[in-house]
Scaffold this active site. Structure first.
Site, PDB file in Angstrom:
ATOM      1  N   ASP A 136      -4.236   3.658   2.875  1.00  0.00           N
ATOM      2  CA  ASP A 136      -5.650   3.306   3.036  1.00  0.00           C
ATOM      3  C   ASP A 136      -5.847   1.846   3.414  1.00  0.00           C
ATOM      4  OD1 ASP A 136      -5.099   2.000   0.669  1.00  0.00           O
ATOM      5  OD2 ASP A 136      -6.663   2.986  -0.520  1.00  0.00           O
ATOM      6  N   ASP A 191      -1.749  -1.262  -3.869  1.00  0.00           N
ATOM      7  CA  ASP A 191      -2.068  -0.516  -5.083  1.00  0.00           C
ATOM      8  C   ASP A 191      -0.907  -0.595  -6.073  1.00  0.00           C
ATOM      9  OD1 ASP A 191      -0.181   1.425  -4.060  1.00  0.00           O
ATOM     10  OD2 ASP A 191      -1.800   2.241  -2.825  1.00  0.00           O
ATOM     11  N   ASN A 208      -0.498   4.531  -0.101  1.00  0.00           N
ATOM     12  CA  ASN A 208      -1.177   5.760   0.333  1.00  0.00           C
ATOM     13  C   ASN A 208      -1.849   5.654   1.698  1.00  0.00           C
ATOM     14  OD1 ASN A 208      -3.361   4.149  -0.260  1.00  0.00           O
ATOM     15  ND2 ASN A 208      -4.139   5.421  -1.935  1.00  0.00           N
ATOM     16  N   ASP A 250      -9.311 -15.943 -16.614  1.00  0.00           N
ATOM     17  CA  ASP A 250     -10.057 -16.495 -15.490  1.00  0.00           C
ATOM     18  C   ASP A 250     -11.073 -17.535 -15.979  1.00  0.00           C
ATOM     19  OD1 ASP A 250     -10.747 -16.271 -12.594  1.00  0.00           O
ATOM     20  OD2 ASP A 250     -12.674 -15.571 -13.368  1.00  0.00           O
ATOM     21  N   ASP A 282       0.857  -1.195   0.000  1.00  0.00           N
ATOM     22  CA  ASP A 282       0.000   0.000   0.000  1.00  0.00           C
ATOM     23  C   ASP A 282       0.891   1.242   0.000  1.00  0.00           C
ATOM     24  OD1 ASP A 282      -1.941   1.941   0.427  1.00  0.00           O
ATOM     25  OD2 ASP A 282      -2.118   1.500   2.569  1.00  0.00           O
ATOM     26  N   HIS A 326      -4.478 -17.522  -5.172  1.00  0.00           N
ATOM     27  CA  HIS A 326      -5.355 -16.716  -4.332  1.00  0.00           C
ATOM     28  C   HIS A 326      -6.662 -17.421  -3.957  1.00  0.00           C
ATOM     29  CE1 HIS A 326      -6.698 -16.208  -8.433  1.00  0.00           C
ATOM     30  NE2 HIS A 326      -7.847 -15.750  -7.997  1.00  0.00           N
ATOM     31  N   ASP A 327      -6.843 -18.653  -4.433  1.00  0.00           N
ATOM     32  CA  ASP A 327      -8.069 -19.397  -4.148  1.00  0.00           C
ATOM     33  C   ASP A 327      -7.843 -20.617  -3.267  1.00  0.00           C
ATOM     34  OD1 ASP A 327      -9.796 -17.753  -5.624  1.00  0.00           O
ATOM     35  OD2 ASP A 327      -9.401 -18.840  -7.488  1.00  0.00           O
TER      36      ASP A 327
END
Length: 532
Positions: free
Chosen positions: A27, A31, A25, A202, A23, A326-327
């Site tokens: 939040d 990103d 920034n 995908d 990250d 990621h799954d």
């Protein structure tokens, strides 16, 4: 290596889940600028390409896999200028950039679907799969959503059902419609013209559905306690013969650009998976092979898997291997931290292109997510089945500072409680760490063409020891992996064990001579350069 071969054959792919990498920034969400910040790390690791999970505008109901604009960047991740800067910076460092393409479905907020559901006679009505029910309150057929319940959602405005293989907010596009195909091809050209090096597509095997929408058959092996989707065999809703024409057309778009790659996400057994290479290899360059994720961690099972996959490959097709994504549950939690080191050696010494999942190279574990922190819609829809994906998507721990150096704000998912000890900075300083093992393996793969280009031959399976040979132009390497929890002594049987150790997963035997016997400690893998 001076071979004139595509970069995706000799290279190593690295999957980044952008929300959790870095990250920039504060939040709490990773990103694009954060990824740019960490490009030196990827170069240090030695990978050749980064694959980004979706960064397009999205309501984020499925965290980017529900796209509302195929040609933009979600403000959460940055801007198109940031994306262009990432591609430029990556290329300047010799890194390729692969984007996730999600062509099976859109968000229900995509303008295409907004138009499609507005009326039955809208020009985009047939861009999605709409059907009448087959009785009062009955959907068109028995197909199930992977995320639970029927895959059909009734739309009161037009009195018809639309099909969604996943969330009801992810309506499936109708790939039998040539206008849909053209639209997605234009999306691909948009990004290829911006300089990306390829796509990972995908759920490629979902793209075409049975034209008659026949009911899926019951699964005779289904048992209570398994996720509901497995109650049926998805015979008519996935892997239809016509899908290969669709894939070949995607490949044609790719081939109009130099030196690009088409990768397919396909969860099928090897005998069906390899069909996605296409006739005359005109389909996907790399139909992702996820079999290592689900195969029992046992020497005989893995040997049989490798043999079956190699035999199933079409002539000249290039293999590939994946340990995590990621799954699926993190490899270090699936088989344990010690065996995860052996798995790393397996992945990076098998024939074919390896794909690493971010954080596996530092031994990231599956993080247990408390019920009030669950973000994954899969887990929310089907709690209690152990299929939640949040635990393998947690932020990358870079150092021992607040939030692991990932963000100055509260991260969108919690870090592992051990991040103060298990982070990149700490692993970098430990000469025998998992990170340094990965770096050594990658360096060896890069410098020894036996590993990147050579042939594969099974040598033996002795108890829980798997031994195989990689050979290229008269040079050989022997890889011996102990998948068991006890030490083992190997002796000359089918191949000479005389040579020198190039690398051990324990990182303490470099250049050690082997004189015909080989002592393997528990959960140890070794690469040997035999005497010729």
């Amino acid at each position: 290596m001076c071979e004139n071969i595509p970069w995706w054959q000799s290279g190593i792919l690295y999957q980044i889940y952008p929300r959790s990498f870095q990250d920039s920034n504060g939040d709490g969400v990773g990103d694009l600028r954060g990824i740019i910040q960490r490009l030196p790390y990827l170069c240090e690791l030695g990978v050749d390409a980064l694959w980004l999970s979706p960064v397009f505008p999205s309501p984020m109901e499925d965290f980017g896999y529900d796209i509302s604009d195929y040609t933009g960047i979600d403000p959460l991740f940055g801007t198109l200028n940031d994306f262009d800067s990432l591609v430029t910076a990556a290329h300047a460092r010799g890194l390729k950039v692969i984007l996730d393409l999600v062509p099976n479905h859109t968000s229900n907020q995509h303008p295409w679907f907004v138009e499609s559901r507005s009326s039955k006679d809208n020009p985009k009505r047939d861009w999605y799969i709409w059907r009448d029910g087959r009785g009062e309150g009955a959907p068109p057929n028995n197909w199930l959503s992977e995320f639970g319940g029927s895959s059909w959602e009734f739309d009161a405005r037009t009195g018809q059902y639309y099909y969604h293989a996943f969330l009801r907010s992810q309506p499936d596009l109708n790939w039998r419609n040539p206008e849909v195909r053209h639209a997605i091809h234009e999306v691909m050209r948009f990004w290829l013209q911006r300089g990306i090096d390829g796509f990972r597509v995908d759920v490629m095997w979902h793209l075409i559905k049975d034209e008659l929408l026949r009911d899926n058959p019951e699964n005779p092996d289904f048992e209570p306690g398994r996720q509901p989707y497995e109650r049926l065999i998805p015979l008519y809703s996935t892997d239809r013969p016509e899908v290969h024409t669709v894939v070949a057309e995607l490949r044609q778009v790719i081939d109009a650009f130099d030196d690009r790659v088409l990768i397919g996400e396909i969860y099928l057994l090897p005998d069906k998976l390899v069909a996605y290479y296409g006739r005359d290899l005109a389909g996907a360059h790399l139909p992702f092979n996820f079999a290592l994720i689900s195969t029992p961690w046992a020497a005989q099972a893995i040997a049989e898997l490798i043999d079956g996959y190699e035999k199933a490959l079409p002539p000249r097709a290039w293999p590939n291997w994946v340990l995590g994504n990621h799954d699926r549950r993190r490899i270090a939690s699936r088989i344990g931290a010690d065996q995860a080191r052996v798995a790393a050696m397996l992945l990076l010494t098998l024939r074919g292109t390896p794909t690493l999942y971010y954080g596996d190279e530092i031994g990231m574990r599956q993080v247990e997510i408390l019920p009030d922190r669950v973000r994954d819609p899969f887990e929310k829809n089907l709690p209690g089945f152990g299929i939640g994906r949040d635990g393998c998507r947690t932020p990358m721990p870079w150092d021992a500072t607040l939030h692991g150096g990932f963000s100055t704000g509260e991260p969108w998912l919690p870090l592992d409680t051990n991040f103060g000890r298990d982070n990149v900075a700490a692993k970098r300083q430990n000469a025998t760490s998992m990170l340094n093992l990965y770096r050594a393996l990658i360096d060896l793969r890069r410098t020894r063409p036996e590993l990147s280009l050579g042939s594969y031959r099974l040598v033996s399976v002795t108890g829980e020891v798997l031994a195989f040979e990689r050979a290229y132009r008269g040079q050989r390497l022997l890889i011996a992996l102990n998948l068991g929890a006890t030490s083992v002594t190997l002796t000359d049987v089918t191949i000479s064990l005389r040579g020198r150790v190039m690398l051990s997963t324990y990182m303490d035997r470099h250049d050690e001579a082997t004189d015909g016997t080989l002592e393997l400690r528990d959960a140890e893998g070794i690469i040997i350069a035999p005497e010729e």
